[in-house]
Design a protein around this motif. Structure first.
Motif, PDB file in Angstrom:
ATOM      1  N   ALA A 101       0.870  -1.181   0.000  1.00  0.00           N
ATOM      2  CA  ALA A 101       0.000   0.000   0.000  1.00  0.00           C
ATOM      3  C   ALA A 101       0.903   1.225   0.000  1.00  0.00           C
ATOM      4  O   ALA A 101       1.885   1.287   0.732  1.00  0.00           O
ATOM      5  CB  ALA A 101      -0.895  -0.019   1.230  1.00  0.00           C
ATOM      6  N   LEU A 102       0.580   2.201  -0.861  1.00  0.00           N
ATOM      7  CA  LEU A 102       1.475   3.355  -1.040  1.00  0.00           C
ATOM      8  C   LEU A 102       1.294   4.409   0.051  1.00  0.00           C
ATOM      9  O   LEU A 102       2.146   5.263   0.248  1.00  0.00           O
ATOM     10  CB  LEU A 102       1.243   3.991  -2.419  1.00  0.00           C
ATOM     11  N   GLU A 103       0.136   4.345   0.725  1.00  0.00           N
ATOM     12  CA  GLU A 103      -0.146   5.321   1.792  1.00  0.00           C
ATOM     13  C   GLU A 103      -0.807   4.594   2.945  1.00  0.00           C
ATOM     14  O   GLU A 103      -1.217   3.457   2.812  1.00  0.00           O
ATOM     15  CB  GLU A 103      -1.162   6.370   1.294  1.00  0.00           C
ATOM     16  N   GLU A 104      -0.963   5.341   4.077  1.00  0.00           N
ATOM     17  CA  GLU A 104      -1.729   4.774   5.189  1.00  0.00           C
ATOM     18  C   GLU A 104      -3.177   4.617   4.751  1.00  0.00           C
ATOM     19  O   GLU A 104      -3.744   5.526   4.131  1.00  0.00           O
ATOM     20  CB  GLU A 104      -1.668   5.693   6.421  1.00  0.00           C
ATOM     21  N   HIS A 122     -15.414   2.969  -2.009  1.00  0.00           N
ATOM     22  CA  HIS A 122     -14.644   1.979  -2.766  1.00  0.00           C
ATOM     23  C   HIS A 122     -13.614   1.269  -1.899  1.00  0.00           C
ATOM     24  O   HIS A 122     -13.145   0.207  -2.241  1.00  0.00           O
ATOM     25  CB  HIS A 122     -13.973   2.653  -3.964  1.00  0.00           C
ATOM     26  N   LEU A 123     -13.209   1.906  -0.786  1.00  0.00           N
ATOM     27  CA  LEU A 123     -12.268   1.271   0.136  1.00  0.00           C
ATOM     28  C   LEU A 123     -13.005   0.683   1.335  1.00  0.00           C
ATOM     29  O   LEU A 123     -12.631  -0.357   1.868  1.00  0.00           O
ATOM     30  CB  LEU A 123     -11.225   2.298   0.614  1.00  0.00           C
ATOM     31  N   ALA A 153     -13.305  -2.639  -7.423  1.00  0.00           N
ATOM     32  CA  ALA A 153     -13.187  -2.216  -6.022  1.00  0.00           C
ATOM     33  C   ALA A 153     -13.552  -3.369  -5.092  1.00  0.00           C
ATOM     34  O   ALA A 153     -12.987  -3.512  -4.018  1.00  0.00           O
ATOM     35  CB  ALA A 153     -14.090  -1.019  -5.745  1.00  0.00           C
ATOM     36  N   LEU A 154     -14.480  -4.204  -5.523  1.00  0.00           N
ATOM     37  CA  LEU A 154     -15.009  -5.245  -4.637  1.00  0.00           C
ATOM     38  C   LEU A 154     -14.162  -6.510  -4.595  1.00  0.00           C
ATOM     39  O   LEU A 154     -14.266  -7.283  -3.644  1.00  0.00           O
ATOM     40  CB  LEU A 154     -16.444  -5.585  -5.051  1.00  0.00           C
ATOM     41  N   TYR A 346     -10.917   5.256  -8.341  1.00  0.00           N
ATOM     42  CA  TYR A 346     -10.463   4.116  -9.134  1.00  0.00           C
ATOM     43  C   TYR A 346      -8.936   3.983  -9.023  1.00  0.00           C
ATOM     44  O   TYR A 346      -8.396   2.888  -8.928  1.00  0.00           O
ATOM     45  CB  TYR A 346     -10.914   4.325 -10.569  1.00  0.00           C
ATOM     46  N   LEU A 347      -8.249   5.153  -9.006  1.00  0.00           N
ATOM     47  CA  LEU A 347      -6.801   5.151  -8.804  1.00  0.00           C
ATOM     48  C   LEU A 347      -6.443   4.638  -7.406  1.00  0.00           C
ATOM     49  O   LEU A 347      -5.450   3.934  -7.224  1.00  0.00           O
ATOM     50  CB  LEU A 347      -6.248   6.570  -8.995  1.00  0.00           C
ATOM     51  N   ASP A 348      -7.262   4.986  -6.417  1.00  0.00           N
ATOM     52  CA  ASP A 348      -7.042   4.530  -5.029  1.00  0.00           C
ATOM     53  C   ASP A 348      -6.881   3.019  -4.953  1.00  0.00           C
ATOM     54  O   ASP A 348      -6.119   2.511  -4.139  1.00  0.00           O
ATOM     55  CB  ASP A 348      -8.268   4.886  -4.157  1.00  0.00           C
ATOM     56  N   LEU A 349      -7.626   2.299  -5.807  1.00  0.00           N
ATOM     57  CA  LEU A 349      -7.586   0.839  -5.755  1.00  0.00           C
ATOM     58  C   LEU A 349      -6.170   0.336  -6.020  1.00  0.00           C
ATOM     59  O   LEU A 349      -5.794  -0.733  -5.582  1.00  0.00           O
ATOM     60  CB  LEU A 349      -8.549   0.227  -6.774  1.00  0.00           C
ATOM     61  N   ARG A 350      -5.381   1.144  -6.759  1.00  0.00           N
ATOM     62  CA  ARG A 350      -3.991   0.775  -7.057  1.00  0.00           C
ATOM     63  C   ARG A 350      -3.044   1.235  -5.964  1.00  0.00           C
ATOM     64  O   ARG A 350      -1.855   0.920  -5.989  1.00  0.00           O
ATOM     65  CB  ARG A 350      -3.552   1.399  -8.391  1.00  0.00           C
ATOM     66  N   LYS A 351      -3.558   2.059  -5.037  1.00  0.00           N
ATOM     67  CA  LYS A 351      -2.709   2.540  -3.942  1.00  0.00           C
ATOM     68  C   LYS A 351      -2.675   1.540  -2.801  1.00  0.00           C
ATOM     69  O   LYS A 351      -1.772   1.535  -1.996  1.00  0.00           O
ATOM     70  CB  LYS A 351      -3.273   3.847  -3.391  1.00  0.00           C
ATOM     71  N   PHE A 352      -3.741   0.767  -2.682  1.00  0.00           N
ATOM     72  CA  PHE A 352      -3.884  -0.097  -1.521  1.00  0.00           C
ATOM     73  C   PHE A 352      -3.934  -1.568  -1.938  1.00  0.00           C
ATOM     74  O   PHE A 352      -4.998  -2.137  -2.109  1.00  0.00           O
ATOM     75  CB  PHE A 352      -5.123   0.294  -0.717  1.00  0.00           C
ATOM     76  N   GLY A 353      -2.738  -2.117  -2.156  1.00  0.00           N
ATOM     77  CA  GLY A 353      -2.671  -3.551  -2.402  1.00  0.00           C
ATOM     78  C   GLY A 353      -3.264  -3.971  -3.719  1.00  0.00           C
ATOM     79  O   GLY A 353      -4.126  -4.834  -3.792  1.00  0.00           O
TER      80      GLY A 353
END
Ligand code: ATP
Ligand code: MN
Length: 392
Positions: A101-104, A122-123, A153-154, A346-353
């Motif tokens: 994960a790129l961020e907390e 989405h998270l 996301a799911l 949608y980009l967030d999904l690539r930030k977290f695992g």
């Protein structure tokens, strides 16, 4: 070693065995040379312990610093342990962080207001959710009401997922295969690459056709479709690349240039050469949406795939492997002139695992049209909606 699900482990049949699991870090606790991980894989959550000295020093450190919601892979021994939630734990011997994960992770244990959680929906769906579990051949999947980007996301919450829902498309052209409202079967799978999703598609289509041949002989006899045609529909389906397809139909005959998508006319020229469904893979970047993963060995084309039905019917499914890296997705969004702000979630999904994942969409009426040898898609649905028809 074959990957097993957390659910199988918690059932107890794998006690004292060595297993391979993968999923997301739901939680983590460290202290005194030991790391307790909670691993979630969509089927359940299990405690995994890493002991200093029992695993490679580098692996221990990698997990020590990995943030929650990183995607991970672990190998270890299953041990019953009454203190662990679920009564079992995995004593890890080997593992790796797939995508850190790129961020907390923004959703912590503390109280968040409902507006915040809705913005982060989405998270937030990764926390325990209530879904209908259904049997999908010999696997399980979950019913939901959404389409691809939401399905993406799911998958971090529930694993393999599919939906059968109406899709609406403002199709301006009058063709024999476009409705403005159709039933869309969509599936998305984590830990699945292009080849894996192609296999899911050919198994699904073969299963549909074999079931119809078995159970609907009388109905099929009402159409001109011969059972022999359908009996040929067995995996593996033939595969051609876009490049090969382009050469097969010829530039001057087809009226398209390299890089253009295949439309009805081009697919017709191509599909008359086949007597069963086949796949066209590796479409040019320009012919496909931004989320298709460029082929690492030739970034002009994507890891995409359409399934085409023979005898002129053409496209019945479209899909492929999705971009998994944050930077690569952002670059594609910019390249297409899209606003990254609208795609933040949608980009967030690539930030977290992020994980390798693929999916496809299948038009139900398109499949029915081909199986029943219909002249027009309007006869595959009870109340067709077309550019010029919304009544009755
Ligand atoms: P086409 O090029 O034929 O318009 P598409 O590339 O727009 O299709 P996708 O966006 O990949 O199609 O949608 C997935 C699947 O949904 C298609 O493979 C097709 O089976 C089905 N589909 C798409 N649009 C329609 C439509 N207007 N009517 C019926 N089915 C459709
Ligand atoms: Mn379309």
């Amino acid at each position: 070693m074959q990957v097993v699900t957390v659910k199988e482990i918690l059932h107890g049949t794998l006690d004292a065995k060595q297993v391979h699991v993968r999923g997301w870090l739901q939680n983590k606790r460290t202290g005194g040379g030991i790391i307790f991980l909670q691993l979630r894989d969509g089927s359940g959550v299990i405690q995994c312990t890493l002991r200093k000295g029992k695993v490679d020093e580098k692996i221990f450190e990698e997990f020590q610093s990995a943030r929650i919601e990183s995607s991970v892979e672990l190998r270890g021994d299953v041990r019953p342990d009454p203190r662990a939630p679920g009564g079992r734990e995995i004593q890890v011997v080997d593992g790796r962080v797939v995508h850190p994960a790129l961020e907390e992770f923004p959703i912590a244990k503390q109280f968040h207001g409902p507006e915040f959680l809705l913005d982060k929906r989405h998270l937030f769906v990764r926390s325990d959710t209530t879904l209908f579990e259904v049997k999908y051949f010999d696997q399980k999947a979950y019913l939901t009401q959404s389409w691809q980007l939401y399905a993406e996301a799911l998958i971090a919450s529930v694993g393999n997922i599919y939906t059968v829902a109406p899709s609406f498309r403002a199709e301006k052209s009058r063709t024999r295969r476009h409705l403005t409202e159709y039933w869309h079967v969509e599936a998305e799978a984590p830990w699945c690459d292009l080849n894996c999703i192609i296999e899911v598609e050919e198994q699904l289509l073969s299963h549909i056709v074999a079931t119809l041949v078995e159970e609907c002989k009388t109905e099929l006899a009402m159409f001109e479709r011969k059972l022999e045609d359908l009996e040929k529909v067995k995996p593996p389906f033939e595969r051609v690349t876009y490049d090969q397809a382009f050469k097969m139909i010829g530039e001057e005959k087809s009226g398209i240039k390299w890089g253009d998508d295949l439309g009805y006319e081009q697919e017709k020229l191509l599909t008359v050469k086949f007597d069963r469904p086949f796949f066209v893979t590796h479409y040019p970047k320009k012919a496909k949406a931004f989320y298709h993963m460029p082929d690492p060995s030739n970034p002009d084309v994507t890891l995409s795939v359409d399934c085409l039905a023979p005898e002129g019917y053409g496209e019945i499914t479209g899909g492929g492997q999705r971009i998994e890296e944050y930077d690569a997705l952002l670059a594609r969004i910019r390249e297409e002139g899209l606003d990254p702000k609208s795609y933040e979630w949608y980009l967030d999904l690539r930030k977290f695992g992020s994980v390798t994942h693929s999916g496809f969409g299948l038009g139900l009426e398109r499949v029915v049209s081909w199986v029943c040898k219909l002249d027009h898609i309007r006869d595959a649905i009870a109340f067709p909606r077309l550019i010029n028809r919304i009544y009755p």
